[in-house]
Write a protein that holds these residues in place. Structure first.
Motif, mmCIF file in Angstrom:
data_model
loop_
_atom_site.group_PDB
_atom_site.id
_atom_site.type_symbol
_atom_site.label_atom_id
_atom_site.label_comp_id
_atom_site.label_asym_id
_atom_site.label_seq_id
_atom_site.Cartn_x
_atom_site.Cartn_y
_atom_site.Cartn_z
ATOM 1 N N THR A 2 -31.555 35.914 54.844
ATOM 2 C CA THR A 2 -30.306 36.227 54.155
ATOM 3 C C THR A 2 -29.133 35.700 54.970
ATOM 4 O O THR A 2 -29.049 35.929 56.174
ATOM 5 C CB THR A 2 -30.162 37.750 53.980
ATOM 6 O OG1 THR A 2 -31.250 38.227 53.193
ATOM 7 C CG2 THR A 2 -28.859 38.085 53.276
ATOM 8 N N ARG A 186 -27.963 26.298 58.779
ATOM 9 C CA ARG A 186 -28.059 25.445 57.609
ATOM 10 C C ARG A 186 -26.725 24.725 57.441
ATOM 11 O O ARG A 186 -25.692 25.192 57.937
ATOM 12 C CB ARG A 186 -28.372 26.275 56.360
ATOM 13 C CG ARG A 186 -29.652 27.104 56.478
ATOM 14 C CD ARG A 186 -30.904 26.249 56.496
ATOM 15 N NE ARG A 186 -31.180 25.671 55.185
ATOM 16 C CZ ARG A 186 -31.855 26.305 54.225
ATOM 17 N NH1 ARG A 186 -32.291 27.551 54.403
ATOM 18 N NH2 ARG A 186 -32.087 25.702 53.072
ATOM 19 N N ASP A 206 -28.646 20.215 53.997
ATOM 20 C CA ASP A 206 -29.327 21.081 53.038
ATOM 21 C C ASP A 206 -28.765 20.932 51.636
ATOM 22 O O ASP A 206 -29.266 21.545 50.699
ATOM 23 C CB ASP A 206 -29.224 22.548 53.501
ATOM 24 C CG ASP A 206 -29.986 22.790 54.787
ATOM 25 O OD1 ASP A 206 -31.225 22.781 54.742
ATOM 26 O OD2 ASP A 206 -29.340 22.946 55.845
ATOM 27 N N TRP A 218 -23.906 28.017 45.927
ATOM 28 C CA TRP A 218 -25.177 27.645 46.553
ATOM 29 C C TRP A 218 -25.687 28.783 47.426
ATOM 30 O O TRP A 218 -26.877 29.132 47.385
ATOM 31 C CB TRP A 218 -24.985 26.385 47.393
ATOM 32 C CG TRP A 218 -26.224 25.806 48.020
ATOM 33 C CD1 TRP A 218 -27.008 24.800 47.533
ATOM 34 C CD2 TRP A 218 -26.818 26.194 49.275
ATOM 35 N NE1 TRP A 218 -28.050 24.538 48.392
ATOM 36 C CE2 TRP A 218 -27.967 25.382 49.466
ATOM 37 C CE3 TRP A 218 -26.509 27.150 50.237
ATOM 38 C CZ2 TRP A 218 -28.787 25.492 50.594
ATOM 39 C CZ3 TRP A 218 -27.319 27.272 51.362
ATOM 40 C CH2 TRP A 218 -28.443 26.441 51.532
ATOM 41 N N ILE A 219 -24.786 29.379 48.208
ATOM 42 C CA ILE A 219 -25.168 30.499 49.074
ATOM 43 C C ILE A 219 -25.616 31.685 48.239
ATOM 44 O O ILE A 219 -26.642 32.326 48.527
ATOM 45 C CB ILE A 219 -23.999 30.883 50.005
ATOM 46 C CG1 ILE A 219 -23.714 29.743 50.982
ATOM 47 C CG2 ILE A 219 -24.310 32.171 50.758
ATOM 48 C CD1 ILE A 219 -22.415 29.902 51.760
ATOM 49 N N GLN A 221 -26.881 31.726 45.211
ATOM 50 C CA GLN A 221 -28.184 31.444 44.604
ATOM 51 C C GLN A 221 -29.299 31.538 45.631
ATOM 52 O O GLN A 221 -30.398 32.027 45.335
ATOM 53 C CB GLN A 221 -28.155 30.060 43.956
ATOM 54 C CG GLN A 221 -27.278 29.986 42.721
ATOM 55 C CD GLN A 221 -27.021 28.567 42.254
ATOM 56 O OE1 GLN A 221 -27.502 27.602 42.869
ATOM 57 N NE2 GLN A 221 -26.257 28.418 41.182
ATOM 58 N N SER A 222 -29.020 31.086 46.858
ATOM 59 C CA SER A 222 -30.022 31.186 47.925
ATOM 60 C C SER A 222 -30.328 32.637 48.253
ATOM 61 O O SER A 222 -31.485 32.992 48.527
ATOM 62 C CB SER A 222 -29.519 30.461 49.178
ATOM 63 O OG SER A 222 -29.331 29.087 48.933
ATOM 64 N N GLN A 223 -29.297 33.490 48.207
ATOM 65 C CA GLN A 223 -29.502 34.911 48.477
ATOM 66 C C GLN A 223 -30.405 35.522 47.406
ATOM 67 O O GLN A 223 -31.297 36.328 47.706
ATOM 68 C CB GLN A 223 -28.156 35.657 48.490
ATOM 69 C CG GLN A 223 -27.080 35.076 49.388
ATOM 70 C CD GLN A 223 -27.258 35.375 50.857
ATOM 71 O OE1 GLN A 223 -28.349 35.218 51.405
ATOM 72 N NE2 GLN A 223 -26.204 35.791 51.519
ATOM 73 N N LEU A 225 -32.641 33.947 45.552
ATOM 74 C CA LEU A 225 -33.991 33.434 45.732
ATOM 75 C C LEU A 225 -34.710 34.129 46.881
ATOM 76 O O LEU A 225 -35.895 34.433 46.796
ATOM 77 C CB LEU A 225 -33.941 31.925 45.996
ATOM 78 C CG LEU A 225 -33.604 31.044 44.791
ATOM 79 C CD1 LEU A 225 -33.425 29.594 45.222
ATOM 80 C CD2 LEU A 225 -34.693 31.145 43.731
ATOM 81 N N SER A 226 -33.975 34.396 47.968
ATOM 82 C CA SER A 226 -34.598 35.042 49.125
ATOM 83 C C SER A 226 -35.029 36.464 48.810
ATOM 84 O O SER A 226 -35.979 36.983 49.389
ATOM 85 C CB SER A 226 -33.643 35.037 50.324
ATOM 86 O OG SER A 226 -32.550 35.915 50.115
#
Length: 236
Positions: A2, A186, A206, A218-219, A221-223, A225-226
């Motif tokens: 995260t 990243r 990245d 982007w951040i 969406q990454s959160q 997904l994680s």
């Protein structure tokens, strides 16, 4: 992992400061009896700190070096001129305010990490109205080494109370990408900055984001997904 923090470059990522830098650089050149350079040429000299900018602007070359005695006088002339114009014509890039607001809404801690000396960083952020968004400001003389060394990124993570793997760097150049990678962060790159005239598409990162708002998305969406990715244990 995260993400908890974002480390953002200043010149070429948050702010287009070339008009002011070019004004100071050309004032320095005129002082030395040299003709002014075009603004787009000086833009390619930006990115590796003020000392390199002065060497390049004085010599008119990306690889140029001024003699030490001449350089000392040129650097002071540039500083004097830049103090006068710092923030005068600089403009905030599109999507920056929205991106910073979105990052704050996610609960992220935010730092500026720049090679610009502190005597110019703080006044610029105040003059353009961005200072309140940042939990920390790391300038080119805040630590012993500048980007592309990882030291500024590591120092920023320490001030924000996060591990490097919990931080995303947003920048516009190889300097930012190299420093981020060496620090263990990243990195996202914007395509509209300086990068010494080179295309950021050729830099390992990245992701390429069109704006700071896209970086915030982007951040986010990454959160998601994680939190939602399920790892299937291997079967034996």
């Amino acid at each position: 992992m995260t993400f908890r923090a974002v480390l953002i470059d200043l010149d070429g990522t948050l702010v287009d400061s070339v008009p002011d830098l070019a004004s100071a650089a050309n004032a320095m050149r005129v002082e030395f009896g040299l003709a002014p350079l075009r603004e787009d040429v000086i833009a390619t000299f930006v990115g590796k700190g003020m000392e390199n900018l002065v060497h390049r602007a004085l010599s008119g070359s990306l690889e140029g070096l001024a003699g030490q005695e001449r350089f000392a006088q040129a650097l002071q002339t540039f500083r004097n001129a830049y103090h006068v114009v710092n923030g005068e014509k600089a403009r905030i890039f599109g999507g920056v305010i929205e991106g910073l607001q979105a990052m704050k809404a996610q609960g992220l801690r935010i730092a500026v990490v720049t090679n610009k000396p502190a005597e110019f960083t703080g006044p610029l952020l105040e003059r353009i109205g961005l200072r309140a968004y940042f939990d920390a400001v790391i300038s080119g003389d805040s630590v012993a080494r500048k980007k592309p060394d990882p030291m500024p990124m590591l120092h920023a993570c320490g001030l924000l109370g996060v591990e490097p793997v919990e931080a995303v760097v947003v920048g516009d150049s190889m300097n930012d990408a190299s420093a981020a990678k060496a620090a263990g962060c990243r990195v996202l790159l914007v395509p509209y900055g300086y990068n010494e005239g080179r295309d950021v598409q050729a830099i390992e990162s990245d992701g390429i984001v069109s704006s700071l708002l896209d970086a915030a998305q982007w951040i986010a969406q990454s959160q998601v997904l994680s939190r939602t990715t399920v790892v299937t244990p291997p079967s034996f």
